[in-house]
Structures are given as structure tokens and as C-alpha cells.
Design a protein around this motif. Structure first.
Motif, PDB file in Angstrom:
ATOM      1  N   ASN A  66       0.841  -1.196   0.000  1.00  0.00           N
ATOM      2  CA  ASN A  66       0.000   0.000   0.000  1.00  0.00           C
ATOM      3  C   ASN A  66       0.885   1.258   0.000  1.00  0.00           C
ATOM      4  OD1 ASN A  66      -1.733   2.079   0.495  1.00  0.00           O
ATOM      5  ND2 ASN A  66      -2.243   1.458   2.591  1.00  0.00           N
ATOM      6  N   SER A  69       1.171   3.839   2.798  1.00  0.00           N
ATOM      7  CA  SER A  69       1.815   3.589   4.088  1.00  0.00           C
ATOM      8  C   SER A  69       3.281   4.014   4.066  1.00  0.00           C
ATOM      9  CB  SER A  69       1.668   2.129   4.507  1.00  0.00           C
ATOM     10  OG  SER A  69       2.191   1.297   3.507  1.00  0.00           O
ATOM     11  N   ASP A 219       0.294  -0.879   7.991  1.00  0.00           N
ATOM     12  CA  ASP A 219      -1.128  -0.520   8.097  1.00  0.00           C
ATOM     13  C   ASP A 219      -1.662  -0.934   9.455  1.00  0.00           C
ATOM     14  OD1 ASP A 219      -1.084   0.502   5.575  1.00  0.00           O
ATOM     15  OD2 ASP A 219      -2.011  -1.230   4.609  1.00  0.00           O
TER      16      ASP A 219
END
Ligand SMILES: Cc1ncc(COP(=O)(O)O)c(C=O)c1O
Length: 379
Positions: A66, A69, A219
Motif C-alpha cells: 500500500n 503507508s 497498516d
């Protein structure tokens, strides 16, 4: 005096020279202008696109799924402060290794001085590595953070961070990996090493410009931002947005720097990290062996260059390290670093405190001839 030609052997401080595409990317972004996320005009949108692409590229380089992040920072120090102050806002017990840089030691010691945290160092084995058994027993119910440098910036030794991260995870404690000396030098995949936090410099092994770095935050882990301000998002709210990356990226980004960092990473990917490592290990091995063979020279760090990064510390018995560095520059045009290298506890561990060492750090653009020249100069 060696004249104007000089030999740069201080890549552990910051890499130099940079690949040509890095200079080009910095200049092009600087000329294009635009403040990302602040306006809807073309210039701002183009800068936003550049930032987005650079974030995706950097995240992918570290195996981060992601991209949100990953936050960009000014350097590794900035990223480490973000992580340390963000996690430890309520205090707790903190475990570190004896090889931490002042960018870790200073924020922690100021929190300890204020009575917020209790700081403990893992004891080391005779090989200079953290003792994993002792480490496992140091965890307490209030342990709030573990921090370890991936490789020492004094001896180059690579630390057992995979094992340390696994133990911390098992104990439910976030693990902060300081990859200042390893990012762009040895492969780092957060899915394999599994740190909850990863801080890196963009201007060293990643070949980006000074003023760049970053922090990965797993996360689900929420950090209290230590820098708050404009993000271009949720501007009607007077508190810092909680969403990543805005939460930790207040203020105008260093877009030319970030563009240069992305170009540095692209260059590394083109060359291949395995080739970079092979070249630097070859030079480090030659330097280490060559220096060791000189009477009166003491070399610190791992015997096997594969156990370290290309950072070699040495001393010339009876001669002040500062003086050795001065002579190397003035007589031979060799630029290296002398002293404590911002890691005083590492020198206490090695027995070289407070005098320090001479540190040479070849990089991707250091040639075999330059390494041989240093050895000739040292003889
Ligand atoms: C292990 C380590 N951590 C942190 C830092 C700080 O890096 P920066 O200069 O990017 O803030 C350094 C710098 O040399 C380092 O070697």
C-alpha cells in the motif's frame, strides 16, 4: 596538496556522484514547479502526479503493497524522529542495540531525560551482534518499541534484524528498522523482514539527492504526528488528518528531491541490486584485507565482507584519526570520515571511544583503481 582531483570515499555519509538521470530529474521538477495537492491548476496536478508515481516506485522497491503507508521525509533522521516520537508519545520501555546512530540515541535520550521512557541496550556477542537470547528476555509488559540499525555505520556489520523483528512481533511490540546504511545496498522487502516501521535515507544507497528519505508504517499502526500543518486535504478541519500519508506529511514536499530519489531508485533497478552489492562487497573486501596487512593498522568490523556493507573503520596505532583523515585529504586528495560517526555507543562497544576511527565507504561509482589508490596512500 593533491591538487583539484579528489577521491570520494564517504558514501556512508551521502553518496556521490549521483547518476546522471538524478541530476536531470531534480532540474526538471524544479523548473516545472507546482505544489502537489494544494491547487487544481495544471502545475499543482503535475506535481501531484509526480509525487504519486514516486511514492508508488519507492513503495514497490521495498515490497510495500500500500503506497499510502510510505511517507517521504527530509532524511533518515526525520523519519526516525517521526517513528520514535509518534510511537512513544505515551512513553514506555524501549530496546535498542549498542550500534544506534545519534538520530536514534538523541531523541530517545531526551525522552528518557524527561522521564517518559526507560531505555535499554541489548548485550552483544563476541562477534559484535546483538545476543538474541538476552534480547528475547528483555521484553517487559510496558515495552513499547524496539529499534535496530540494519547495518552499523561504524563497522558495516549487518545485524540479525529479521530475527529481532520476528521476536518483537511475537511479543506484540513494534519494531523500527533503521535502514539508513542498507537501503539501495542490500534488498529489503517488508513482507520478508516484517518490521512494523522502516526508516531510510534517500541520499545514500538510493542515490537520491540530500533532503530525501522516508518512513514505512505498517497498516493499522497509528503514529502521533510530530509535525502538523497544511496537507491540502480536509482543510476545514483544524486537527491533522488521520489518513496516511497526509497524517505524517505536513507542509510542502521536496518535489525536486523526491523526483531525484525516484530516478535514483530507477537507476538502481536498471543496474540491479545484486550487481551493486557485488561491486561494493568486492571493494570492501579488498580495502579491509589491504588495510589489515599494513603494520600498525587496526581494522574493525566483520572479517567476511558478505556479513557487512561497504563501511570500513580503521585506526593507525598511535596516530589521531583526525590527523590521518587530514593527511589523506591534503596529501592524496582522499575524502573519508573521521571521529565517532555520530554513533558514540558503537565506539564504546569497540573500545575506540572517544578517539573514534577513520571510516572509508566506497560506493557504486568507486572504481577498483580508487580503492587501490587508498591502500597505496595508507602504506
Ligand atoms: C545508521 C544510521 N542511521 C541514521 C542516519 C541518519 O541519516 P540522515 O543523515 O539521512 O539523517 C545515519 C547517517 O549516516 C546512519 O548511518
Amino acid at each position: 596538496m593533491a591538487g583539484t582531483k579528489y577521491y570520494y570515499l564517504d558514501n556512508a555519509a551521502t553518496s556521490w556522484p549521483k547518476p546522471e538521470p538524478v541530476y536531470k530529474a531534480v532540474e526538471s521538477a524544479l523548473r516545472a514547479g507546482g505544489n502537489p495537492g494544494r491547487s487544481s491548476h495544471r502545475s499543482s496536478l503535475a506535481a501531484e502526479r509526480l509525487l504519486f508515481a514516486a511514492r508508488e516506485k519507492t513503495a514497490a522497491f521495498f515490497g510495500i503493497e500500500n503506497p499510502s503507508s510510505l511517507v517521504f521525509s527530509l532524511n533518515a533522521t526525520d523519519a526516525l524522529n517521526m517513528a520514535i516520537k509518534g510511537v512513544l508519545c505515551k512513553g514506555g520501555h524501549v530496546i535498542i542495540t549498542p550500534f544506534e546512530h545519534n538520530s536514534v540515541l538523541r531523541p530517545l535520550n531526551s525522552l528518557a531525560r524527561d522521564g517518559l521512557i526507560l531505555l535499554e541496550e541489548v548485550p552483544c556477542t563476541s562477534a559484535g551482534e546483538p545476543d538474541l537470547n538476552a534480547y528475547g528476555e528483555m521484553f517487559r509488559p510496558d515495552t513499547a518499541l524496539v529499534i535496530a540499525t540494519h547495518a552499523s555505520n561504524v563497522t558495516g556489520l549487518i545485524m540479525p534484524v529479521r530475527e529481532m523483528a520476528a521476536i518483537a512481533r511475537e511479543k506484540g511490540v513494534p519494531f523500527l528498522l533503521d535502514a539508513a546504511q542498507t537501503a539501495g545496498v542490500i534488498p529489503i522487502d517488508v513482507k520478508e523482514l516484517k518490521p512494523q516501521l522502516l526508516a531510510f535515507a534517500g541520499h545514500k544507497g538510493l542515490l537520491g539527492p540530500p533532503g530525501t528519505g522516508g518512513l514505512y508504517v505498517e497498516d493499522g499502526l497509528c503514529l502521533r504526528p510530530w509535525r502538523e500543518g497544511g496537507t491540502g486535504s480536509r482543510s476545514h478541519e483544524v486537527l491533522q488528518p488521520a489518513e496516511m500519508p497526509d497524517c505524517l506529511e505536513a507542509g510542502t514536499h521536496n518535489i525536486p528531491g523526491i523526483a531525484g530519489l525516484a530516478a535514483g531508485i530507477a537507476y538502481l533497478q536498471e543496474v540491479g541490486l545484486a550487481k551493486v552489492r557485488e561491486h561494493e562487497t568486492l571493494l570492501a573486501g579488498r580495502l579491509r584485507e589491504g588495510l589489515k596487512s599494513i603494520p600498525g593498522v587496526v581494522v574493525y568490523g566483520p572479517e567476511n565482507p558478505l556479513k557487512g556493507v561497504a563501511v570500513i573503520s580503521f585506526e593507525l596505532e598511535g596516530v589521531d584519526s583526525g590527523e590521518v583523515g587530514y593527511i589523506l585529504e591534503e596529501t592524496y586528495g582522499i575524502l573519508c570520515r573521521t571521529g565517532l560517526h555520530c554513533a558514540p555507543n558503537a565506539h564504546k562497544q569497540l573500545g575506540t571511544f572517544p578517539r573514534g576511527t577513520v571510516r572509508v565507504s566506497p560506493g557504486l561509482f568507486t572504481t577498483e583503481a580508487e580503492a587501490a589508490y587508498l591502500l597505496k596512500a595508507a602504506m
